[in-house]
Each structure stands twice: as C-alpha cells, then as structure tokens.
Write a protein that holds these residues in place. Structure first.
Motif, PDB file in Angstrom:
ATOM      1  N   THR A  50      -7.269 -20.354  12.412  1.00 54.42           N
ATOM      2  CA  THR A  50      -8.056 -18.766  12.756  1.00 54.42           C
ATOM      3  C   THR A  50      -9.832 -19.824  12.331  1.00 54.42           C
ATOM      4  O   THR A  50     -10.270 -19.410  13.234  1.00 54.42           O
ATOM      5  N   ARG A  51     -10.585 -21.206  12.404  1.00 53.23           N
ATOM      6  CA  ARG A  51     -11.051 -21.104  12.068  1.00 53.23           C
ATOM      7  C   ARG A  51     -11.750 -21.838  13.024  1.00 53.23           C
ATOM      8  O   ARG A  51     -13.372 -21.968  13.718  1.00 53.23           O
ATOM      9  N   ASP A  52     -10.906 -22.541  14.058  1.00 49.57           N
ATOM     10  CA  ASP A  52     -10.724 -23.455  15.065  1.00 49.57           C
ATOM     11  C   ASP A  52     -11.395 -22.322  16.142  1.00 49.57           C
ATOM     12  O   ASP A  52     -12.228 -22.590  17.430  1.00 49.57           O
ATOM     13  N   TYR A  53     -10.339 -21.016  15.739  1.00 47.69           N
ATOM     14  CA  TYR A  53     -10.994 -20.707  17.057  1.00 47.69           C
ATOM     15  C   TYR A  53     -12.509 -19.007  16.819  1.00 47.69           C
ATOM     16  O   TYR A  53     -13.071 -18.909  17.758  1.00 47.69           O
ATOM     17  N   PHE A  54     -12.720 -19.381  15.712  1.00 44.29           N
ATOM     18  CA  PHE A  54     -13.007 -18.100  15.133  1.00 44.29           C
ATOM     19  C   PHE A  54     -15.058 -18.341  14.084  1.00 44.29           C
ATOM     20  O   PHE A  54     -16.117 -17.567  14.601  1.00 44.29           O
ATOM     21  N   HIS A  55     -14.794 -19.737  13.694  1.00 49.25           N
ATOM     22  CA  HIS A  55     -16.675 -20.126  13.439  1.00 49.25           C
ATOM     23  C   HIS A  55     -17.432 -20.633  14.477  1.00 49.25           C
ATOM     24  O   HIS A  55     -16.467 -21.324  15.268  1.00 49.25           O
ATOM     25  N   ILE A  56     -18.014 -19.811  14.389  1.00 49.18           N
ATOM     26  CA  ILE A  56     -19.140 -20.082  15.125  1.00 49.18           C
ATOM     27  C   ILE A  56     -19.800 -21.650  14.498  1.00 49.18           C
ATOM     28  O   ILE A  56     -20.209 -22.075  15.861  1.00 49.18           O
ATOM     29  N   ASN A  57     -19.530 -22.805  13.706  1.00 50.56           N
ATOM     30  CA  ASN A  57     -19.865 -23.897  14.062  1.00 50.56           C
ATOM     31  C   ASN A  57     -18.119 -24.318  14.073  1.00 50.56           C
ATOM     32  O   ASN A  57     -18.474 -25.674  13.981  1.00 50.56           O
ATOM     33  N   ALA A  58     -17.434 -24.482  15.064  1.00 55.54           N
ATOM     34  CA  ALA A  58     -16.195 -25.208  14.713  1.00 55.54           C
ATOM     35  C   ALA A  58     -15.957 -25.937  15.926  1.00 55.54           C
ATOM     36  O   ALA A  58     -15.945 -27.166  15.744  1.00 55.54           O
TER      37      ALA A  58
END
Length: 393
Positions: free
Chosen positions: A27-35
């Motif tokens: 989820t972080r890969d797709y959604f975090h602004i700094n991923a």
C-alpha cells in the motif's frame, strides 16, 4: 508413511499476520507520496515512523518462505518423494509463470508487459524447483544445506567478479544489485536472489520436523522454537555488534540515540543477509511458540489469510492497484498520462503522487477488509472441494 494427526493453526495464523503486514508495504508503494522518491531506510531522509513502516515488513518474505519450507516437510509425511518432487516442480514452474503474467500485470497494469520486476513469487517458485530435486536427499542433508547457505552466502561480499557474464549470473542467484536485463525483448529486474531464499526455505523444511504431531509434543516444539528463536536473535545481536560479517550495511553512531537504534536494525534484504535472516526468523520462531494455543477473533481472521496465501497475494495486489487507479482519476489524470517511462507501478504519474503516511495506514486497513471476505469464501471453497488445481492457488 508417517502422518500428521492434526493441522497446527499457528503456522497459518503467522502466515496470515505477515501477509497482512505485507499489504502495508505494498500500500505504501502505491499510495505514499514519497514512495518513488525516498528510501524509507535512508537515515538521512527518513523519519522513525516511515522507517518502522518499511522495517516491520522485512519480516514478511523470510517468514513466508520459511513457512513454505515447513509446509513442504509436512507434505513429505503424506506423499512419496516422487509425488512431492513432481508437485514442487510443477508448482514452482507455475509460480514463475504467474510472476511473469498475472502477478506482473497486477503490479503494473501494463498490457504490453514492458517491464518485469521479479519478486517473492519468483524466488519461491525457483526455490521450489530446486527443492523438487533436493527432497530426494535425506532430511539431515537438507537441514545442513540450509544452514550452510544461510551462514556462508555473505562470503560473496568479499569477492570481486570482473567477468560481466559471470557477474550477471551471480547477480541473479546470489547478489541482486537491481540491474535491469533485456530478456526476450522485455526489461527485467531481479529483486530476489534465488539461493539465499532457497536456504531459508530449507531452514523451514528442517523446522517442519517439529510439527510432526505423531512424534513431537507441544512442550517439545515450544522448547525448540524458543531456544532457536532466542539463539538466532542472539546471533544477530552478536554479528551486528561486531560489524564484520553477515551484512553489507554496518551500523554506525548517528546524531541521536533514536537514529543510532534505527541504524543498528537497518539490515540488508536484497539479498537477505545472514543478519537479516537471524533477526527476522528469530522473531518468527518466537511468534510460533507464543501463538500456538491462542484462539480469538484476530487469530481467526489471520488464519483465513494464511490458509489461502497465493489467492490472497493476487487479491491484495489487484485491490491496492485498483484503489490507486481510483485516486489517479480523482486527481484528474487521464489514460494519456500512463506509462511515460518503464516502471513496475502503473498509475503513478509522478514521483510525488499519493498521500501522507497516516492516510496510507487507513488505506491499508481498507485493503485488509476488502481482502477478508473473498479470502474467507475461497478458504471455505478449498475446504469443501478436492480439485487438483486447488493445490496451486
């Protein structure tokens, strides 16, 4: 032929827990602004919460591969070596094909498959193919081999290879430097080196002996798990303090105590270093010891995820990516903005696309809810049907 008298739920529960945590990282890969622009383990730019969000998911792949090995041992109690070898060969080949097709498409949503990012399914598939031959050897041989691979593969840290062809081969099997290769006209990046993960699968196979409930009591199994778990954590701490072997990334003193602690636990996953394996598998063994007799609503939910691992894996990738597609169009992007450069994650139009970390956690919880009910349905279906293909999905 020996038989297992009952299925021990703790294996499925732990597998479910680490797969739920795995969904957080994806989820972080797709959604975090700094991923796409920031390495969450880079101590120069990360925050403690962002570091933890990535670090906690380090436990997922090794635990999953380890438990795959444990499952292989348990299957060996009810299948002949020939039957088990054939199953592992065909399932391993299936997982490799799936990584290049339905899994790869789930990550990219690129109908042309122009970029392949080979990850955990690739490593598990290749390891199963190797295991399909190794299961014909004795239990002791496989246990020793797993220990030797895990202990010694970091010797490659001290070897310099100048021949580019040999270096490329070693990169796929042992090193993994995130190089992009051209394969049949496709751009392919190998994220998971094969042999270190095979070593971890062999360790799981060796531990499977303690889950033969015809020969091992709960008390004996708990003692083994606690002793092995604390032993691995102790070995991790000793190697980490010495800072000489077992990881390419030594720890160092940082400006604050907090970041010094982060540095100490900032071990190497690609490929899985000895210190990384000791840290993660040590905790996994302790978890197996403590959760075996726990039965509540939480363990019941995790048990569902853990009993349908490949189905859940596919499901969570597609759900996360579809939610990302929704955010993509909500922010005003169009089809014309897609695939402007080769990348593993389609529908991320720019590096700073996405949400702050707190919202990422909320999306993660939504993903788990959306995964639960289809997973429960499929688990019920598997429990009441016997088609041959159910062993592959």
């Amino acid at each position: 032929m020996e038989t297992v008298t009952r299925r021990i739920q703790s294996i499925d529960v732990l597998r479910g827990i680490i797969m739920a945590i795995m969904a957080l990282d994806h989820t972080r890969d797709y959604f975090h602004i700094n991923a796409m622009s920031q390495d969450p383990t880079d101590l120069e730019t990360t925050t403690p919460l962002l570091f933890f969000t990535r670090w906690i998911t380090h436990f997922c792949a090794p635990t999953f591969v380890f438990l795959s090995g444990t499952s292989i041992y348990l299957q060996s109690l009810r299948k002949t070596k020939k039957e088990l070898g054939w199953f592992l060969l065909t399932r391993g080949l299936w997982l490799v094909v799936a990584e290049f097709t339905i899994v790869g498409f789930g990550w990219s949503f690129d109908p042309f498959f122009s970029f392949q990012f080979l990850q955990v399914m690739w490593a598990i598939g290749c390891s199963m193919i190797i295991m399909s031959g190794l299961v014909f050897f004795s239990y002791r041989t496989l246990a020793v081999l797993g220990i030797l691979i895990t202990l010694l593969h970091n010797l490659m840290d001290f070897i310099v290879v100048t021949d580019p062809e040999i270096n490329s081969t070693l990169n796929v099997f042992l090193i993994t430097e995130f190089k992009v290769y051209s394969l049949l006209g496709l751009k392919v990046m190998f994220a998971y080196a094969i042999l270190p993960w095979t070593g971890i699968m062999l360790l799981g196979y060796a531990a499977g002996k303690w889950y033969n409930t015809k020969k091992v009591t709960f008390e004996q199994r708990r003692k083994f798990l606690l002793t092995s778990g604390f032993g691995l954590i102790g070995l991790f701490a000793a190697l980490r303090l010495i800072n000489l072997y077992g990881d390419l990334q030594p720890w160092s003193n940082q400006p604050t105590i907090t970041y010094t602690v982060l540095s100490f636990f900032n071990v190497t996953k690609y490929p899985p270093s000895l210190q990384y394996a000791c840290m993660t598998l040590g905790v996994a063994l302790l978890a197996l010891a403590f959760i075996e007799n726990i039965n509540n609503r939480f363990t019941a939910i995790m048990n569902v995820f853990g009993r349908v691992p490949f189905f859940y894996y596919l499901l969570h990738i597609y759900i996360i990516h579809l939610l990302c597609v929704g955010l993509y169009f909500i922010e005003g992007y169009t089809i014309a903005d897609l695939f402007t450069k080769p990348m593993a994650f389609g529908f991320r139009p720019r590096q700073d696309f996405g949400l702050e970390l707190g919202y990422v956690y909320l999306v993660w919880l939504l993903v788990l809810v959306l995964c639960y009910y289809p997973s429960r349905w499929y688990n019920n279906y598997k429990s009441t049907h016997t088609q041959w293909w159910l062993g592959y999905i």
